[in-house]
Enzyme design. Structure first.
Site, PDB file in Angstrom:
ATOM      1  N   GLU A   1       0.789  -1.232   0.000  1.00 20.54           N
ATOM      2  CA  GLU A   1       0.000   0.000   0.000  1.00 20.54           C
ATOM      3  C   GLU A   1       0.825   1.287   0.000  1.00 20.54           C
ATOM      4  O   GLU A   1       0.907   1.996   1.018  1.00 20.54           O
ATOM      5  CB  GLU A   1      -0.964   0.006   1.187  1.00 20.54           C
TER       6      GLU A   1
ATOM      7  N   GLU B   1      -6.178  -7.982  -0.184  1.00 22.02           N
ATOM      8  CA  GLU B   1      -6.861  -7.732   1.095  1.00 22.02           C
ATOM      9  C   GLU B   1      -8.288  -7.320   0.830  1.00 22.02           C
ATOM     10  O   GLU B   1      -8.555  -6.517  -0.077  1.00 22.02           O
ATOM     11  CB  GLU B   1      -6.213  -6.579   1.896  1.00 22.02           C
TER      12      GLU B   1
END
Ligand code: PNW
Length: 440
Positions: free
Chosen positions: A167, A351
């Site tokens: 991320e 995710e």
């Protein structure tokens, strides 16, 4: 769950994800200090000043945790290696205990037939490197390449897949602009540098792993859908800018070798010197694209320094994080990412999940909200696959309740409940529901 395995293509991988600082326990076994230990120690940064010192004690309990993965019928496991456990000072002398640990962990996965999917950086920067400016310092790309070489020389031969950075938006914005994560800065110049350096470090790690002969290397982005709060041009522009610096900047850097024009209008003056010359490294070819998806935001314009905007409360049901449940956003990203950025490249959802009010009662944890959330998002995954998007796998965040960063241990994302006093694991009803679906 509403699905069974046969609703997905042959070879589709189901997994669960975690990260080192959130579950392992830290500060022992020869590991160095991290900027999350420092950040959590400063009052006001983290709920009850909690840190990852013990967390789920996965460091000592990984065998039992992997039994849970295997018993549920998962195919793969996404975990991260801790830079400070491998290189306590961030560079220089490795910690043999740390290397041995990831070696044993890898074998424990393989013994159970689970595919190891590693991430090299899930946020706990060694303090020694944070002291040198961390992600603001361009040298971090070389420090990261060194760390990549050390850890992957040891376990790289047995990885199913590897992504360098978890991320990039969080590493840059959440940590250097919003101040919510370590190092807790609120500075656009630091943010611009971190945005670029995190991609440069990603590229250097890919190059390093290619040099080691590795394949199935990817990049993992957290994408957040942005809708304009109303149909004014100003709201549309504000949402496009949010989409630009949240999503398109990072996808564009890695897959197109360019940053979006609407972002560079404001960010340009803050960029590090010579950034235009780095795309060759940033674009080092990857084999897959990982998407972490949770929610969307409704965006309205605002006045103030760039990139001023307001987040307007949306009408949809929310999770305990206050995040709207918007499965269409996952569908939108799968189709848009393939169409505009990645083409035929495999996409993994690395995710997806939620925090819910899970209470242990009579040895059971009922979490119907999680079952509904996963079902609704998997439905959108199937729709995208049906339309030709090459989605190859889906991983739940998270296997275990764990350290939810600035929110401490309060928010529970696990398929498995963890009692943070006794450390007892209790599979929730969502875990049982997935297990039943995998067996069908
Ligand atoms: C992801 N946001 O983080 C991380 O990869 C996990 O470590 C984390 O536990 C999980 O999502 C749940 O939060 C994010 O504020 C944290 O937009 C915050 C944001 C996005 C992703």
């Amino acid at each position: 769950m509403k699905f069974s395995r046969s609703d997905f293509p042959e070879g589709f991988l189901f997994g669960a994800a975690t990260s080192s600082y959130q579950i392992e326990g830290h500060g022992f076994g020869g590991a160095g200090r991290t900027h999350w230990d420092d950040f959590a120690a400063t009052p006001g940064n983290v709920v009850r000043a909690e840190n990852g010192a013990r967390a789920c004690d996965h460091y000592h309990m990984y065998e039992a945790d992997f039994d849970l993965l295997k018993d549920a019928g998962f195919d793969c496991y996404r975990f991260s290696t801790s830079w400070a456990r491998v290189l306590p000072e961030g560079r220089g002398t490795p910690n043999p205990e740390g290397l041995d640990y990831y070696d044993r962990l890898t074998d424990a996965l393989l013994e159970r037939g689970l595919k190891p999917c590693a991430t090299l950086y899930h946020w706990e920067l060694p303090s020694a490197l944070a002291d040198l400016g961390g992600w603001r310092n361009r040298d971090i790309a070389e420090w990261f390449a060194e760390y990549t070489e050390v850890i992957m020389s040891r376990i790289g031969d047995r990885m199913f897949s590897v992504a360098p950075i978890n991320e990039p938006w969080c590493v840059a914005w959440l940590s250097h602009f919003l101040g919510h994560h370590a190092p807790g800065l609120r500075d656009i110049r630091a943010t611009a540098r971190a945005m670029h350096h995190v991609l440069l470090a990603h590229g250097r790690a890919i190059e390093t792993m290619r040099g080691l002969g590795m394949d199935n290397l990817g990049a993992v982005f957290n994408l957040e859908w942005a809708d304009p709060a109303d149909d004014s041009d100003a709201a549309r522009e504000a949402a496009a800018l949010y989409d630009g610096y949240y999503n398109r900047f990072f996808l564009g850097g890695v897959f197109k070798g360019e940053y979006p024009a609407n972002v560079m209008e404001g960010l340009g003056p803050h960029m590090p010197k010579g950034w235009q010359d780095d795309f060759k490294t940033i674009m080092a070819p990857v084999d897959w694209c990982g998407i972490n998806y949770y929610t969307r935001k409704l965006i309205a314009p605002a006045t103030g320094p760039w990139p001023a905007h307001q987040e307007v409360e949306g009408p949809l049901p929310k999770t305990l994080m206050g995040w709207e449940i918007f499965p269409e956003g996952l569908y939108n990203f799968l189709t848009r990412t393939a169409r505009e950025y990645t083409g035929d490249l495999p996409i993994y959802i690395t995710e997806n999940g939620l925090a819910s009010p899970d209470v242990l009662k009579d040895g059971r944890v009922e979490d119907p909200a999680r079952i509904a959330y996963l079902d609704a998002h998997l439905e959108k995954v199937r729709q995208a696959i049906h339309e030709g998007v090459p989605v190859k796998g889906y991983m739940c965040w998270s296997l275990l309740d764990n350290y939810e960063w600035a929110l401490g241990y309060e928010k529970r994302f696990g398929l498995v409940h963890v009692d943070f006093d006794s450390l007892k694991r209790t599979p929730k009803t969502s875990y049982e529901a997935l297990k039943a679906a995998f067996a069908r």
